[in-house]
Enzyme design. Sequence first.
Site, PDB file in Angstrom:
ATOM      1  N   ASP A 131       0.841  -1.200   0.000  1.00 35.98           N
ATOM      2  CA  ASP A 131       0.000   0.000   0.000  1.00 35.98           C
ATOM      3  C   ASP A 131       0.876   1.250   0.000  1.00 35.98           C
ATOM      4  O   ASP A 131       2.063   1.194   0.326  1.00 35.98           O
ATOM      5  CB  ASP A 131      -0.973   0.018   1.189  1.00 35.98           C
ATOM      6  CG  ASP A 131      -0.283   0.076   2.545  1.00 35.98           C
ATOM      7  OD1 ASP A 131       0.797  -0.528   2.706  1.00 35.98           O
ATOM      8  OD2 ASP A 131      -0.825   0.728   3.463  1.00 35.98           O
ATOM      9  N   GLU A 146      -0.125  -0.924   5.937  1.00 40.55           N
ATOM     10  CA  GLU A 146       0.933  -0.330   6.768  1.00 40.55           C
ATOM     11  C   GLU A 146       0.745   1.167   6.883  1.00 40.55           C
ATOM     12  O   GLU A 146       0.947   1.755   7.942  1.00 40.55           O
ATOM     13  CB  GLU A 146       2.315  -0.657   6.175  1.00 40.55           C
ATOM     14  CG  GLU A 146       3.473  -0.457   7.137  1.00 40.55           C
ATOM     15  CD  GLU A 146       3.986   0.976   7.205  1.00 40.55           C
ATOM     16  OE1 GLU A 146       4.665   1.313   8.180  1.00 40.55           O
ATOM     17  OE2 GLU A 146       3.709   1.774   6.289  1.00 40.55           O
ATOM     18  N   SER A 197       7.961   4.988  11.658  1.00 41.32           N
ATOM     19  CA  SER A 197       7.424   3.839  12.389  1.00 41.32           C
ATOM     20  C   SER A 197       7.103   2.676  11.455  1.00 41.32           C
ATOM     21  O   SER A 197       6.575   2.881  10.365  1.00 41.32           O
ATOM     22  CB  SER A 197       6.138   4.241  13.120  1.00 41.32           C
ATOM     23  OG  SER A 197       6.348   5.410  13.878  1.00 41.32           O
TER      24      SER A 197
HETATM   25  N1  BES Z   1       8.609   3.068   5.602  1.00 36.49           N
HETATM   26  C1  BES Z   1       7.961   3.967   6.482  1.00 36.49           C
HETATM   27  C2  BES Z   1       8.650   4.127   7.815  1.00 36.49           C
HETATM   28  C3  BES Z   1      10.045   4.666   7.797  1.00 36.49           C
HETATM   29  C4  BES Z   1      10.506   5.526   6.820  1.00 36.49           C
HETATM   30  C5  BES Z   1      10.896   4.308   8.810  1.00 36.49           C
HETATM   31  C6  BES Z   1      11.807   5.990   6.839  1.00 36.49           C
HETATM   32  C7  BES Z   1      12.188   4.779   8.857  1.00 36.49           C
HETATM   33  C8  BES Z   1      12.642   5.618   7.858  1.00 36.49           C
HETATM   34  C9  BES Z   1       6.538   3.492   6.699  1.00 36.49           C
HETATM   35  O1  BES Z   1       5.904   3.143   5.491  1.00 36.49           O
HETATM   36  C10 BES Z   1       5.708   4.581   7.270  1.00 36.49           C
HETATM   37  O2  BES Z   1       5.581   5.611   6.655  1.00 36.49           O
HETATM   38  N2  BES Z   1       5.102   4.313   8.404  1.00 36.49           N
HETATM   39  C11 BES Z   1       4.139   5.176   8.955  1.00 36.49           C
HETATM   40  C12 BES Z   1       3.437   4.335   9.985  1.00 36.49           C
HETATM   41  C13 BES Z   1       2.109   4.771  10.444  1.00 36.49           C
HETATM   42  C14 BES Z   1       1.152   5.223   9.415  1.00 36.49           C
HETATM   43  C15 BES Z   1       1.519   3.705  11.327  1.00 36.49           C
HETATM   44  C16 BES Z   1       4.791   6.383   9.578  1.00 36.49           C
HETATM   45  O3  BES Z   1       5.930   6.297  10.055  1.00 36.49           O
HETATM   46  O4  BES Z   1       4.170   7.439   9.550  1.00 36.49           O
HETATM   47 MN    MN Z   2       7.060   2.001   4.319  1.00 38.77          MN
HETATM   48 MN    MN Z   3       5.257   5.097   4.578  1.00 35.62          MN
END
Ligand code: BES
Ligand code: MN
Ligand code: MN
Length: 444
Positions: free
Chosen positions: A77, A141, A388
């Site tokens: 996604d 995710e 995250s």
């Molecule tokens: N891949 C990212 C998280 C990330 C990016 C970690 C760069 C470390 C470095 C992930 O797809 C993401 O965007 N996660 C969301 C999680 C949330 C919606 C639960 C976030 O971090 O906002």
């Molecule tokens: Mn991601």
């Molecule tokens: Mn992301």
Amino acid sequence: MDSLDDLLHWLRIPSISSDPAYQNDTRKAAEFTAHLLRQGKLENVDLIESPGRHPLVYGEWLHAPGKPTLLFYGHYDVQPPEPLEEWTSPPFEPVIRGENLYARGAADDKGLLYILIRAVSNILARGNSPVNLKFLIEGEEESGGEHITEFVASGDSRLKADAVIIADTEMFAPELPTICVGLRGIVYGEIHVEASRQDLHSGVYGGVAPNPIQAIAEIITTLKNRDGHITIPGFYDRVQPPTAEEKRAWARLPFDEKKYLETEIGAPALTGEPGFSVFEKTWARPTFEVHGIRGGFTGEGAKTVIPAKAVAKISVRTVPHQRNEEVVEQLTSAVARATPQGVYARYVSLHTGEGSLVDPRNAFVQAAALAMTEIFRKETVFTRGGGSIPIVSEFEKYLGIPSVLIGFGLPDDNIHAPNEKLYLPNLHRGILATERLIELSASL
Ligand code: BES
Ligand code: MN
Ligand code: MN
């Protein structure tokens, strides 16, 4: 490497998991993910369904008895692409310009997940894999979905593995192979404020009628002060500083704060808690952010109105050792306490995900570092990430296995933003490094 057609096809599917209007596309992306796994010679490929949820995609190759099992995780996604007018080319029409591939999902996460799928497919195309391989890929995710959490917590035997391999983070710098050994958690919610029965004329009633947007501003500035310090009582009680070893390693990272401000932020100055470095502030300190405020009049021109209600979308990034359910309680009571006279305000929790720490001495982490050092011809560095990936803490909690975060994104990939891109040389090197990691894992 041969054609990128499969990746381009995948990127054309607007799998925006948070938007019900893209439900069908998100499913199409799941089905295409399953197709990629089958084409790569994975077996028992299956969509794992749960009512009202985007499917998980599973696949396995288990013909290396007595050898370790690697579980590859990623997500199909993507984030919504808006604002569309800021994109040089449309988000779901992938194009290559120079050494970059531009599209929503190019780096987060289809492009990076494609690296893992390609590496495994290459190995299986040549014959047998020296280790057992599994994929678990989710489609929620980006929207904080719970489907994968339920599946991981269910104890399903398909999840038995020795380590999780994830490509969903970034390299610290373009030529610097990086393993991420810590992530922040997230507590996401809304502040709902209601006041008058309906919108009111701001001239006739201005001065006596409470204003919900003003109330939101007051509540928000009560939760976090001008220094970027969160003023909720007890909020920092469980926050732990990075170890001395981590601090030493971070100090060795090539970093130019002025350049970072210019190239990555593009604002007049950095903000945040005095006395902490950028790394500490983004990796090891919690933060509070407002994502948007809805309410009142935001159209063209002027309208003199006192809105009846307003909503703010907010989140707290938590750090490892903080407890999300505690933070939800703290936010709920802090919002109640900060509510000004004349309005009703409440905190509504939307989703939460825990932060995580990975032990850099773990054998699979060390094997990944060696593989990346060999392919990129540079010593692999260990960093944390400010973002995250909630499932990492759940793999640890329910399966007792570590996650190896081998990200091949770059700091300027514009993830979640307009003109998201993937640096194509990293696609090729990422595939080689992942193949090498699979080989090295055979002797663990
Ligand atoms: N891949 C990212 C998280 C990330 C990016 C970690 C760069 C470390 C470095 C992930 O797809 C993401 O965007 N996660 C969301 C999680 C949330 C919606 C639960 C976030 O971090 O906002
Ligand atoms: Mn991601
Ligand atoms: Mn992301």
